[in-house]
Motif scaffolding. Structure first.
Motif, mmCIF file in Angstrom:
data_model
loop_
_atom_site.group_PDB
_atom_site.id
_atom_site.type_symbol
_atom_site.label_atom_id
_atom_site.label_comp_id
_atom_site.label_asym_id
_atom_site.label_seq_id
_atom_site.Cartn_x
_atom_site.Cartn_y
_atom_site.Cartn_z
ATOM 1 N N GLY A 68 0.892 -1.261 -0.330
ATOM 2 C CA GLY A 68 -0.079 0.122 0.037
ATOM 3 C C GLY A 68 0.754 1.368 0.022
ATOM 4 O O GLY A 68 0.366 2.243 0.591
ATOM 5 N N CYS A 99 -6.574 0.985 -4.284
ATOM 6 C CA CYS A 99 -6.740 -0.669 -3.844
ATOM 7 C C CYS A 99 -5.226 -0.417 -3.101
ATOM 8 O O CYS A 99 -4.308 -0.394 -3.713
ATOM 9 N N MET A 100 -5.307 -0.414 -1.941
ATOM 10 C CA MET A 100 -4.143 -0.094 -0.965
ATOM 11 C C MET A 100 -3.415 -1.494 -0.330
ATOM 12 O O MET A 100 -2.607 -1.342 0.268
ATOM 13 N N ASP A 155 -3.471 -1.147 6.111
ATOM 14 C CA ASP A 155 -4.674 -0.655 6.672
ATOM 15 C C ASP A 155 -4.665 0.603 7.073
ATOM 16 O O ASP A 155 -5.499 1.729 7.057
ATOM 17 N N VAL A 204 -5.313 3.184 4.269
ATOM 18 C CA VAL A 204 -6.814 3.115 3.975
ATOM 19 C C VAL A 204 -7.429 4.094 4.635
ATOM 20 O O VAL A 204 -8.473 4.738 4.260
ATOM 21 N N ARG A 205 -7.327 3.834 5.915
ATOM 22 C CA ARG A 205 -7.854 4.771 7.009
ATOM 23 C C ARG A 205 -7.624 6.492 6.364
ATOM 24 O O ARG A 205 -8.590 7.158 6.594
ATOM 25 N N SER A 215 -9.606 7.231 3.523
ATOM 26 C CA SER A 215 -11.051 7.439 3.819
ATOM 27 C C SER A 215 -11.259 8.669 4.504
ATOM 28 O O SER A 215 -12.634 9.000 4.381
ATOM 29 N N ILE A 271 -12.351 3.233 -2.153
ATOM 30 C CA ILE A 271 -11.248 3.152 -1.463
ATOM 31 C C ILE A 271 -11.408 1.623 -0.843
ATOM 32 O O ILE A 271 -12.295 1.186 -0.094
ATOM 33 N N LEU A 272 -10.315 0.676 -1.296
ATOM 34 C CA LEU A 272 -10.299 -0.530 -0.944
ATOM 35 C C LEU A 272 -8.950 -1.015 -0.202
ATOM 36 O O LEU A 272 -8.131 -0.425 -0.457
ATOM 37 N N GLY A 273 -8.951 -1.744 0.628
ATOM 38 C CA GLY A 273 -7.752 -2.248 1.346
ATOM 39 C C GLY A 273 -7.261 -3.601 0.267
ATOM 40 O O GLY A 273 -7.281 -3.596 -0.694
#
Length: 401
Positions: free
Chosen positions: A214, A237-238, A242, A245-246, A249, A261-263
């Protein structure tokens, strides 16, 4: 009759090495279900307590000191692992490797990372009687991949083969098979159907991938990406990061209905089917998957070393461009808005050529193993594993990093 068994050994330094092993294993199973394949991250399997710490340290070094990683890569570029290093690796991390191999009784071992390749090579020098194939997972060939007991090298391009033969490896043991991709990447469904299945709008779409860890880019590029969200859909897509992603977001610039936004995702093949442009770090496997899907690619923040070489290769054959300024984003976003039909036609042509190459690595392994594809499983048109399009066969072999 006993089924043939293939062991595939990798390591978790990045996500591409293991992804290559899993893709090859699944390709072999798809073409001949009678061949049994098992994939191991060997160091992690043998050292479940120590391995996560080692990998975490490596990940932190890559993230915070990429120039140091590049310096180490270049300083050892021409030096295979020494006999002493191989012995130390075996004794410290892989002392039980022989026991695992003898218990599972493989007919073939394929290594997609230099460390298990070095360990198995040492075991062969001590009497282990199992063929060893080395799958080089980038578009370059660092000397650490080379071991005297390797029976065959599976490589991505004729250029990589030339690097190996330039270091004294017989051309007879180097097969230009291309890198394996999972069978999910062998076909390309209709784009509208992929978008509908993923719950995406049917509009020009850009997929932004941060690699398995990521990693991301800076403010200027992000500003350029978010400047056309009303007209262009963005999918981030990270991977397993996590925290990233946060962070994304909570970014107010990305609070838009055309942003996803995806993990971690197991549906990268579907995301590539749905997208018109891929922005990614130039990892060997991600680039190969993008090529299999025919999607144009923009590369950012290549790690010095193998990712730089991957980037150079895909730029040189016209499948990618370096993302080094906002102007690159502006150019491609303008093409998506004003010349979409021409981009789609170019992608169809790339797919028509690439469809002949996708299963090549698995087909080559099965042929060498003496277990050809079952008729019901064989692709409609069988690729010739060791041939490449003429434009790629004349590549110079740059043997300096």
């Amino acid at each position: 009759m006993r089924k043939k068994r293939v062991l595939l050994f990798s390591e978790g330094f990045g996500t591409g090495h293991t992804a290559a092993s899993r893709a090859l294993a699944e390709g072999i199973r798809r073409l001949n279900p009678e061949v049994q394949c098992r994939v191991f991250e060997l160091g992690k399997f043998l050292n479940p307590t120590v391995a996560p710490w080692v990998l975490s340290t490596y990940r932190a070094t890559v993230s915070t000191q990429p120039k140091l990683v590049g310096l180490l890569y270049k300083s050892q570029y021409h030096n295979p692992l020494s006999r002493l290093t191989r012995m130390a690796l075996h004794r410290v991390f892989y002392s039980r490797a022989r026991r695992v191999i003898e218990r599972l009784k493989p007919d073939l071992i394929i290594c997609s990372h230099p460390l298990p390749a070095a360990v198995v090579s040492r075991l062969k020098s001590q009497g282990l009687n199992v063929p060893l194939f080395t799958l080089i997972t980038d578009y370059d060939a660092h000397a650490s991949w080379i071991n005297p007991e390797t029976d065959r090298y599976l490589v991505s391009t004729s250029r990589v083969k030339s690097i190996l033969t330039g270091r004294g490896i017989s051309s007879d043991v180097v097969g230009v098979t291309g890198l394996p991709v999972h069978p999910k990447f062998w076909t390309s469904p209709i784009k509208k159907e992929s978008r509908r299945e993923l719950g995406l709008a049917d509009m020009p779409t850009v997929l932004v991938m941060g690699g398995g860890w990521g990693l991301m880019f800076g403010k200027e590029i992000m500003d350029a990406l978010t400047s056309r969200m009303d007209q262009i859909q963005l999918i981030f897509c990270m991977g397993s990061n996590d925290r990233m992603v946060r962070r994304l977001s909570s970014d107010p610039r990305l609070n838009h209905p055309n942003v996803k936004i995806l993990g971690y995702s197991s549906e990268i093949h579907k995301l590539m089917d749905a997208a018109d442009l891929l922005i990614t770090k130039p990892g060997g496997m991600t680039c190969t998957e993008g090529m299999a899907k025919g999607i144009p690619m923009l590369f950012y923040k290549a790690i010095p070393g193998q990712e730089e070489k991957n980037c150079q290769y895909f730029v040189s054959i016209g499948l990618g461009e370096v993302l080094d300024s906002e102007a690159v984003i502006d150019k491609w976003f303008r093409l998506l808005r004003t010349d979409y039909a021409a981009m789609e036609e170019q992608r169809r042509r790339r797919l028509a050529a690439q469809r002949q190459q996708s299963p090549s690595c698995a087909l080559s392994v099965l042929e060498l193993l003496g277990s050809p594809p079952r008729p019901a499983e064989q692709p409609a048109r069988t690729p010739r594993p060791q041939t490449q399009p003429q434009a790629r066969s004349e590549e110079p072999a740059y043997v300096t990093p």
